[in-house]
Design a protein around this motif. Sequence first.
Motif, short mmCIF file in Angstrom:
data_model
loop_
_atom_site.label_atom_id
_atom_site.label_comp_id
_atom_site.label_asym_id
_atom_site.label_seq_id
_atom_site.Cartn_x
_atom_site.Cartn_y
_atom_site.Cartn_z
N VAL A 49 0.82 -1.22 0.00
CA VAL A 49 0.00 0.00 0.00
C VAL A 49 0.85 1.28 0.00
O VAL A 49 0.56 2.22 -0.74
N PRO A 50 1.92 1.38 0.82
CA PRO A 50 2.74 2.61 0.75
C PRO A 50 3.33 2.85 -0.64
O PRO A 50 3.41 4.00 -1.09
N LEU A 51 3.74 1.78 -1.33
CA LEU A 51 4.26 1.95 -2.69
C LEU A 51 3.15 2.42 -3.62
O LEU A 51 3.38 3.28 -4.49
N LEU A 52 1.95 1.87 -3.47
CA LEU A 52 0.80 2.32 -4.26
C LEU A 52 0.52 3.80 -4.03
O LEU A 52 0.32 4.57 -4.98
N GLU A 53 0.50 4.22 -2.78
CA GLU A 53 0.24 5.62 -2.48
C GLU A 53 1.35 6.52 -3.00
O GLU A 53 1.10 7.67 -3.37
N TRP A 54 2.58 6.01 -3.03
CA TRP A 54 3.69 6.79 -3.58
C TRP A 54 3.47 7.03 -5.08
O TRP A 54 3.71 8.14 -5.58
N PHE A 55 3.03 6.02 -5.80
CA PHE A 55 2.72 6.18 -7.22
C PHE A 55 1.54 7.14 -7.42
O PHE A 55 1.55 7.98 -8.33
N GLU A 56 0.51 7.01 -6.59
CA GLU A 56 -0.66 7.87 -6.73
C GLU A 56 -0.34 9.33 -6.45
O GLU A 56 -0.90 10.23 -7.09
N ARG A 57 0.56 9.59 -5.51
CA ARG A 57 0.95 10.98 -5.23
C ARG A 57 1.68 11.61 -6.40
O ARG A 57 1.77 12.84 -6.49
N ARG A 58 2.20 10.81 -7.29
CA ARG A 58 2.89 11.33 -8.46
C ARG A 58 2.00 11.33 -9.70
O ARG A 58 2.49 11.38 -10.83
N GLY A 59 0.69 11.26 -9.48
CA GLY A 59 -0.27 11.43 -10.55
C GLY A 59 -0.63 10.18 -11.31
O GLY A 59 -1.34 10.27 -12.33
N ILE A 60 -0.17 9.01 -10.89
CA ILE A 60 -0.51 7.77 -11.58
C ILE A 60 -1.86 7.28 -11.06
O ILE A 60 -2.05 7.18 -9.85
N PRO A 61 -2.82 6.96 -11.93
CA PRO A 61 -4.12 6.46 -11.47
C PRO A 61 -3.99 5.16 -10.69
O PRO A 61 -2.95 4.48 -10.72
N ILE A 105 -4.16 -9.41 -5.23
CA ILE A 105 -3.31 -8.26 -4.93
C ILE A 105 -3.67 -7.07 -5.82
O ILE A 105 -3.78 -5.93 -5.34
N PHE A 106 -3.85 -7.34 -7.12
CA PHE A 106 -4.14 -6.23 -8.04
C PHE A 106 -5.46 -5.56 -7.71
O PHE A 106 -5.53 -4.32 -7.60
N PHE A 107 -6.52 -6.33 -7.56
CA PHE A 107 -7.83 -5.73 -7.32
C PHE A 107 -7.91 -5.08 -5.93
O PHE A 107 -8.60 -4.07 -5.75
N PHE A 108 -7.19 -5.63 -4.97
CA PHE A 108 -7.15 -5.00 -3.65
C PHE A 108 -6.48 -3.63 -3.73
O PHE A 108 -6.98 -2.64 -3.19
N LEU A 109 -5.34 -3.56 -4.42
CA LEU A 109 -4.63 -2.29 -4.54
C LEU A 109 -5.38 -1.31 -5.44
O LEU A 109 -5.39 -0.10 -5.16
N ALA A 110 -6.00 -1.82 -6.51
CA ALA A 110 -6.72 -0.94 -7.42
C ALA A 110 -7.90 -0.25 -6.74
O ALA A 110 -8.22 0.90 -7.04
N GLY A 111 -8.55 -0.95 -5.83
CA GLY A 111 -9.69 -0.35 -5.15
C GLY A 111 -9.41 0.09 -3.74
O GLY A 111 -10.35 0.34 -2.97
N TRP A 112 -8.12 0.19 -3.38
CA TRP A 112 -7.76 0.50 -1.99
C TRP A 112 -8.26 1.89 -1.57
O TRP A 112 -8.87 2.06 -0.52
N THR A 113 -8.00 2.90 -2.38
CA THR A 113 -8.34 4.27 -2.00
C THR A 113 -9.84 4.43 -1.81
O THR A 113 -10.31 4.95 -0.80
N SER A 114 -10.61 3.97 -2.79
CA SER A 114 -12.07 4.10 -2.68
C SER A 114 -12.63 3.21 -1.57
O SER A 114 -13.56 3.60 -0.85
#
Length: 410
Positions: A74-86, A192-201
């Motif tokens: 999750v921290p790596l996912l949030e790092w990507f999202e903070r840089r504008g990646i969907p 893993i993919f679907f968990f991370l893809a829908g983590w924020t929402s």
Amino acid sequence: MDARTRKNQAQDDDASDDARVIAETITVKRDRLLASLTLLAGIGLIIALPFALRYGAEFFMPVTAALVVAIALVPLLEWFERRGIPSKPAAGLCVIIFLLMAVFAIGSIVVPATDWVSQVPGKIPKVRSELEPIFDLYKNLDKFIDKTAAQIAVTQNQTRAVRIETPNSMSSLLISSAPHLLIQLFFALLVIFFFLAGWTSMRKKTIVSRGSFEGALTTARVIQQVVDATSTYLGTITLINIGLGTLTAGVLWMLGMPSPVMWGGIVAVANYIPYLGPIVCALLLFLGGLMTYPDVWGAMLPPAAFIGFHLVEANFFTPMVVGHRLTISPLSILVSLSFWAWVWGTTGALLAVPLLIIMKTIFSAAGTPDIAGFLFEHGTLTHIGDPDEEEVEERQEIAPAMVDTSKRPT
């Protein structure tokens, strides 16, 4: 108002008071009965859950492992999202990074290990001759080795009679040895993919759906603490294990040990298992040394080097890096290790400490023992018989009015 009316009114008041007391008593008894039934159901669930997890390992094990890995990513996912990646492309990048690391680890360990395993029947006489002084002290053990060697020789002859083509790639090795493993791996990657893809929402909906601000705040705190604790532990332990495996591989390369990368990978993976992992690594290195070096003293060099590195890592480096935030009692680790190893074997042993950290974080953040009260925002066991919040507020409002103000100084 005459005396008869006052008397009837007093009787009515007494009857209403008695009825109210009876209703409150019935309510308290009903709540206690429901709490007792909930407690019994919880105990039954706790008793039945390990057997359900064990017999349903083909489903529960990859799902649990995937969820633990996803929480750590999750921290790596949030790092990507903070840089504008969907969210979905970021989740895909996280899965690709994890998959590359897993493929490298499996490739560096499994492929060289097949060569070592194929050499075992031919190396048994050499290993036995080097350990002959020890076997002289244990004649019964010597007989057992003779019997085992004879059985291996029979098995080897049968294998030569019915020759099976050795897989020449990692994929064919996995397919020939365990076909369902690839299916479980694919299923775990999807989780893993679907968990991370829908983590924020999903996190937003979970927090917003709470019925009170305090419940939403508690939920947000629990989610954040679980993610921080799990990712911090797995991230730091992964870096430490990679460093330990690299040092061990470097020393084995200098000592002339074949396949040092494989031994470094084994050390890095096994070190995720507390206590038992290092012991197994030392024994395997000693066995590999017996198969490589001409005498016992040379065979003791690889495990001695690893034990020295492990003692420094376990007693100085890991406590300094991880800190006291994730300190867990050794008894809890041993209980969790034995439980999950009994349920899911080696995979359960690898997941034992992360799962223990997740459960410990949830219990610490949500409060114990009223976990059901945290889930449903109402107490089930700890608030039975306590005054309601409205009654407490009424008492707090009435208390100042009951103070005698006539004696206050003017």
